[in-house]
Motif scaffolding. Structure first.
Motif, PDB file in Angstrom:
ATOM      1  N   ARG A   1       0.821  -1.214   0.000  1.00 13.62           N
ATOM      2  CA  ARG A   1       0.000   0.000   0.000  1.00 13.62           C
ATOM      3  C   ARG A   1       0.852   1.260   0.000  1.00 13.62           C
ATOM      4  NH1 ARG A   1      -3.810  -1.648   5.017  1.00 13.62           N
ATOM      5  NH2 ARG A   1      -1.750  -2.324   5.748  1.00 13.62           N
ATOM      6  N   ILE A   2       2.129   1.094   0.338  1.00 14.25           N
ATOM      7  CA  ILE A   2       3.027   2.253   0.372  1.00 14.25           C
ATOM      8  C   ILE A   2       3.794   2.397  -0.940  1.00 14.25           C
ATOM      9  CG2 ILE A   2       5.001   3.294   1.558  1.00 14.25           C
ATOM     10  CD1 ILE A   2       4.120   1.732   4.064  1.00 14.25           C
ATOM     11  N   HIS A   3       4.485   1.314  -1.351  1.00 11.68           N
ATOM     12  CA  HIS A   3       5.312   1.424  -2.556  1.00 11.68           C
ATOM     13  C   HIS A   3       4.641   0.855  -3.804  1.00 11.68           C
ATOM     14  CE1 HIS A   3       6.002  -2.772  -1.655  1.00 11.68           C
ATOM     15  NE2 HIS A   3       6.790  -2.527  -0.624  1.00 11.68           N
ATOM     16  N   HIS A   4       3.496   0.199  -3.645  1.00  9.50           N
ATOM     17  CA  HIS A   4       2.693  -0.304  -4.774  1.00  9.50           C
ATOM     18  C   HIS A   4       3.416  -1.348  -5.627  1.00  9.50           C
ATOM     19  CE1 HIS A   4      -0.037   2.835  -3.607  1.00  9.50           C
ATOM     20  NE2 HIS A   4       0.827   3.785  -3.916  1.00  9.50           N
ATOM     21  N   ILE A   5       4.385  -2.035  -5.039  1.00  9.94           N
ATOM     22  CA  ILE A   5       5.062  -3.124  -5.749  1.00  9.94           C
ATOM     23  C   ILE A   5       4.321  -4.421  -5.429  1.00  9.94           C
ATOM     24  CG2 ILE A   5       7.215  -4.406  -6.038  1.00  9.94           C
ATOM     25  CD1 ILE A   5       8.712  -1.911  -5.107  1.00  9.94           C
ATOM     26  N   THR A   6       3.719  -5.015  -6.431  1.00 13.09           N
ATOM     27  CA  THR A   6       2.914  -6.217  -6.231  1.00 13.09           C
ATOM     28  C   THR A   6       3.726  -7.477  -6.548  1.00 13.09           C
ATOM     29  OG1 THR A   6       2.099  -6.250  -8.510  1.00 13.09           O
ATOM     30  CG2 THR A   6       0.856  -4.925  -6.906  1.00 13.09           C
ATOM     31  N   PRO A   7       3.294  -8.633  -6.058  1.00 11.10           N
ATOM     32  CA  PRO A   7       3.988  -9.894  -6.394  1.00 11.10           C
ATOM     33  C   PRO A   7       4.064 -10.124  -7.901  1.00 11.10           C
ATOM     34  CG  PRO A   7       2.539 -10.233  -4.532  1.00 11.10           C
ATOM     35  CD  PRO A   7       2.266  -8.841  -5.027  1.00 11.10           C
ATOM     36  N   LYS A   8       3.041  -9.725  -8.643  1.00  8.78           N
ATOM     37  CA  LYS A   8       3.031  -9.916 -10.091  1.00  8.78           C
ATOM     38  C   LYS A   8       4.127  -9.097 -10.757  1.00  8.78           C
ATOM     39  CE  LYS A   8      -0.040  -9.700 -14.109  1.00  8.78           C
ATOM     40  NZ  LYS A   8      -1.425  -9.363 -14.583  1.00  8.78           N
ATOM     41  N   MET A   9       4.404  -7.906 -10.224  1.00 10.17           N
ATOM     42  CA  MET A   9       5.402  -7.015 -10.819  1.00 10.17           C
ATOM     43  C   MET A   9       6.822  -7.583 -10.705  1.00 10.17           C
ATOM     44  SD  MET A   9       3.854  -3.387  -9.426  1.00 10.17           S
ATOM     45  CE  MET A   9       5.284  -2.426  -9.901  1.00 10.17           C
ATOM     46  N   VAL A  10       7.089  -8.373  -9.683  1.00 14.23           N
ATOM     47  CA  VAL A  10       8.458  -8.880  -9.476  1.00 14.23           C
ATOM     48  C   VAL A  10       8.597 -10.338  -9.895  1.00 14.23           C
ATOM     49  CG1 VAL A  10       8.841  -7.255  -7.589  1.00 14.23           C
ATOM     50  CG2 VAL A  10       7.986  -9.545  -7.074  1.00 14.23           C
ATOM     51  N   LYS A  11       7.546 -10.911 -10.430  1.00 11.31           N
ATOM     52  CA  LYS A  11       7.524 -12.341 -10.753  1.00 11.31           C
ATOM     53  C   LYS A  11       8.698 -12.769 -11.625  1.00 11.31           C
ATOM     54  CE  LYS A  11       4.596 -15.844 -12.942  1.00 11.31           C
ATOM     55  NZ  LYS A  11       3.303 -16.105 -13.649  1.00 11.31           N
ATOM     56  N   ASP A  12       9.039 -11.962 -12.636  1.00  9.70           N
ATOM     57  CA  ASP A  12      10.103 -12.333 -13.571  1.00  9.70           C
ATOM     58  C   ASP A  12      11.355 -11.473 -13.414  1.00  9.70           C
ATOM     59  OD1 ASP A  12       8.448 -14.292 -14.793  1.00  9.70           O
ATOM     60  OD2 ASP A  12       7.424 -12.708 -15.922  1.00  9.70           O
ATOM     61  N   LYS A  13      11.490 -10.803 -12.269  1.00 10.53           N
ATOM     62  CA  LYS A  13      12.637  -9.920 -12.039  1.00 10.53           C
ATOM     63  C   LYS A  13      13.796 -10.700 -11.415  1.00 10.53           C
ATOM     64  CE  LYS A  13      10.416  -6.451 -13.659  1.00 10.53           C
ATOM     65  NZ  LYS A  13      10.798  -5.881 -14.969  1.00 10.53           N
ATOM     66  N   PRO A  14      15.006 -10.153 -11.451  1.00 10.52           N
ATOM     67  CA  PRO A  14      16.167 -10.858 -10.887  1.00 10.52           C
ATOM     68  C   PRO A  14      16.103 -10.908  -9.358  1.00 10.52           C
ATOM     69  CG  PRO A  14      16.769  -8.647 -11.573  1.00 10.52           C
ATOM     70  CD  PRO A  14      15.383  -8.871 -12.079  1.00 10.52           C
ATOM     71  N   THR A  15      16.758 -11.883  -8.778  1.00 12.10           N
ATOM     72  CA  THR A  15      16.900 -11.940  -7.324  1.00 12.10           C
ATOM     73  C   THR A  15      18.039 -11.010  -6.909  1.00 12.10           C
ATOM     74  OG1 THR A  15      18.497 -13.737  -7.358  1.00 12.10           O
ATOM     75  CG2 THR A  15      16.139 -14.333  -7.313  1.00 12.10           C
ATOM     76  N   ILE A  16      18.158 -10.794  -5.622  1.00 14.67           N
ATOM     77  CA  ILE A  16      19.228  -9.927  -5.136  1.00 14.67           C
ATOM     78  C   ILE A  16      20.597 -10.526  -5.455  1.00 14.67           C
ATOM     79  CG2 ILE A  16      19.273 -10.951  -2.829  1.00 14.67           C
ATOM     80  CD1 ILE A  16      19.751  -7.218  -3.734  1.00 14.67           C
ATOM     81  N   ASP A  17      20.690 -11.839  -5.513  1.00 14.35           N
ATOM     82  CA  ASP A  17      21.954 -12.497  -5.847  1.00 14.35           C
ATOM     83  C   ASP A  17      22.420 -12.115  -7.253  1.00 14.35           C
ATOM     84  OD1 ASP A  17      21.835 -13.725  -3.393  1.00 14.35           O
ATOM     85  OD2 ASP A  17      21.046 -15.614  -4.181  1.00 14.35           O
ATOM     86  N   GLU A  18      21.467 -11.920  -8.152  1.00 15.21           N
ATOM     87  CA  GLU A  18      21.806 -11.637  -9.541  1.00 15.21           C
ATOM     88  C   GLU A  18      22.269 -10.199  -9.759  1.00 15.21           C
ATOM     89  OE1 GLU A  18      18.995 -13.560 -12.518  1.00 15.21           O
ATOM     90  OE2 GLU A  18      17.876 -13.878 -10.652  1.00 15.21           O
ATOM     91  N   VAL A  19      21.919  -9.294  -8.864  1.00 17.56           N
ATOM     92  CA  VAL A  19      22.342  -7.894  -9.015  1.00 17.56           C
ATOM     93  C   VAL A  19      23.396  -7.502  -7.979  1.00 17.56           C
ATOM     94  CG1 VAL A  19      20.137  -7.215 -10.019  1.00 17.56           C
ATOM     95  CG2 VAL A  19      20.467  -7.034  -7.554  1.00 17.56           C
ATOM     96  N   GLU A  20      23.750  -8.439  -7.121  1.00 24.64           N
ATOM     97  CA  GLU A  20      24.707  -8.128  -6.063  1.00 24.64           C
ATOM     98  C   GLU A  20      26.042  -7.651  -6.606  1.00 24.64           C
ATOM     99  OE1 GLU A  20      27.142 -10.330  -2.438  1.00 24.64           O
ATOM    100  OE2 GLU A  20      25.305 -11.258  -3.214  1.00 24.64           O
ATOM    101  N   GLY A  21      26.499  -8.240  -7.693  1.00 27.33           N
ATOM    102  CA  GLY A  21      27.778  -7.831  -8.279  1.00 27.33           C
ATOM    103  C   GLY A  21      27.779  -6.374  -8.683  1.00 27.33           C
ATOM    104  N   ARG A  22      26.678  -5.913  -9.280  1.00 25.38           N
ATOM    105  CA  ARG A  22      26.585  -4.514  -9.691  1.00 25.38           C
ATOM    106  C   ARG A  22      26.516  -3.601  -8.470  1.00 25.38           C
ATOM    107  NH1 ARG A  22      28.283  -0.411 -12.309  1.00 25.38           N
ATOM    108  NH2 ARG A  22      26.712   1.123 -12.931  1.00 25.38           N
ATOM    109  N   ILE A  23      25.802  -4.024  -7.432  1.00 29.05           N
ATOM    110  CA  ILE A  23      25.725  -3.235  -6.196  1.00 29.05           C
ATOM    111  C   ILE A  23      27.115  -3.078  -5.593  1.00 29.05           C
ATOM    112  CG2 ILE A  23      24.871  -3.257  -3.820  1.00 29.05           C
ATOM    113  CD1 ILE A  23      22.327  -4.604  -4.857  1.00 29.05           C
ATOM    114  N   TYR A  24      27.861  -4.175  -5.533  1.00 31.76           N
ATOM    115  CA  TYR A  24      29.218  -4.144  -4.990  1.00 31.76           C
ATOM    116  C   TYR A  24      30.091  -3.184  -5.795  1.00 31.76           C
ATOM    117  CZ  TYR A  24      33.937  -5.768  -3.862  1.00 31.76           C
ATOM    118  OH  TYR A  24      35.275  -5.826  -3.499  1.00 31.76           O
ATOM    119  N   GLU A  25      29.996  -3.252  -7.097  1.00 30.36           N
ATOM    120  CA  GLU A  25      30.810  -2.391  -7.974  1.00 30.36           C
ATOM    121  C   GLU A  25      30.502  -0.920  -7.727  1.00 30.36           C
ATOM    122  OE1 GLU A  25      31.337  -1.596 -12.809  1.00 30.36           O
ATOM    123  OE2 GLU A  25      30.044  -3.203 -12.062  1.00 30.36           O
TER     124      GLU A  25
END
Length: 315
Positions: A178-202
């Motif tokens: 209700r705050i950020h409006h991110i629904t389960p359907k919106m993230v269904k096919d998105k990457p996990t945190i493991d998949e973007v961790e390398g970019r975050i570290y960089e």
């Protein structure tokens, strides 16, 4: 009639006898010890307290050692509270640091103020391309909170990372949607945190400063990432909270703008800034934080102070 009432009235409750207050020296002579002193002899109280002793502004219950019983082996002894004088102001404290709560808060506030003043002094010399502003949106589960989106920009507003995240465990998050409006359907096919961790570290390791608005909660999850955890202490020295900067700006530089609110929405409104995107989305909040920082340190001449409002005089 009155005599009958007196005869049938219930007797008054007996007053609870007051325990004598002794010095520790007198108590030892009588064989009266505190719980912690009994534990040092591997004993526990065997009856009710028999006296009191003053210690650091409080009263400690004393027990007759002759009534004590052997301490059970499977019971952890109570923590002994050691009172001492605060090394700053001299008042008595039980703090493990030796500094009372009031002085601890004063030291923390002074450190935050010094950080704000240092930021003012060096902001213009910082390379905005090496600043990282960030914001996360979360599932909000108090037991297993997970990241739903990550946004990062530099000090010029260039987007370095902006992605939704598919949580590993959570399937729904009814309270925070209700705050950020991110629904389960919106993230269904998105990457996990493991998949973007390398970019975050960089991005984090290439930053001179890592900034966010009320960044402590977001940093708690980023520093726990497997690649970030080993260098967390080094990176932590670069972390800056723009909410603290705004707080000290109001207190020290613009008390005329004081309204008691420190939210990002209020900071944007007070500083006359416009939003780019929907509030409470990670990218919009990241860009808003970046604009607050720039207005506080690089665009101070654009801050307008509202004219004071005076009540009309009446005859």
């Amino acid at each position: 009639m009155n005599e009958e009432i007196k005869q049938t009235a219930e007797p008054a409750a007996e007053e609870k006898p007051r325990l004598p207050v002794l010095t520790f020296r007198d108590a030892r002579e009588k064989g009266y010890l505190s719980v912690s002193a009994l534990w040092q002899k591997h004993l526990v109280p065997g009856g009710k307290p028999v006296a009191l002793a003053r210690s650091g502004g409080r009263r400690v219950k004393l027990y007759d050692m002759n009534e004590a019983q052997p301490a059970p082996e499977d019971v952890t002894p109570p923590r002994t509270v050691q009172h001492r004088r605060c090394t700053v102001c001299g008042t008595m404290t039980s703090s493990d640091t030796g500094i009372c709560h009031k002085c601890t808060q004063a030291i923390k506030s002074k450190a935050e103020e010094d950080l704000y003043e240092a930021e003012k002094a060096r902001a213009a010399s910082l390379d905005p391309r090496r600043l990282v502003f960030l914001d996360l949106e979360m599932t909000g589960d108090s037991h297993a909170d997970e990241i739903l989106s990550v946004s990062m920009t530099d000090g010029l507003g260039n987007v370095l990372l902006d992605t939704l995240i598919r949580p590993k465990t959570a399937k729904r998050w009814p309270f925070t949607v209700r705050i950020h409006h991110i629904t389960p359907k919106m993230v269904k096919d998105k990457p996990t945190i493991d998949e973007v961790e390398g970019r975050i570290y960089e991005i984090l390791t290439g930053a001179d400063e890592i900034l966010g608005y009320s960044i402590s909660n977001d940093w708690k999850y980023l520093k726990a990432l497997p690649s970030v955890a080993p260098i967390e202490e080094e990176l932590h020295s670069r972390v800056r909270c723009c909410q603290l900067f705004y707080d000290h700006f109001i207190k020290s530089d613009m008390p005329q703008l004081e309204n008691g609110k420190r939210s990002l929405i209020n900071a944007m409104m007070t500083l006359g800034l416009d939003w780019d995107g929907e509030q409470h989305s990670s990218l919009a909040d990241t860009l808003a934080c970046m604009r607050v920082w720039r207005r506080l340190f690089l665009e101070r001449d654009k801050i307008t102070v509202p004219e004071p409002v005076y009540a009309e005089e009446t005859e």
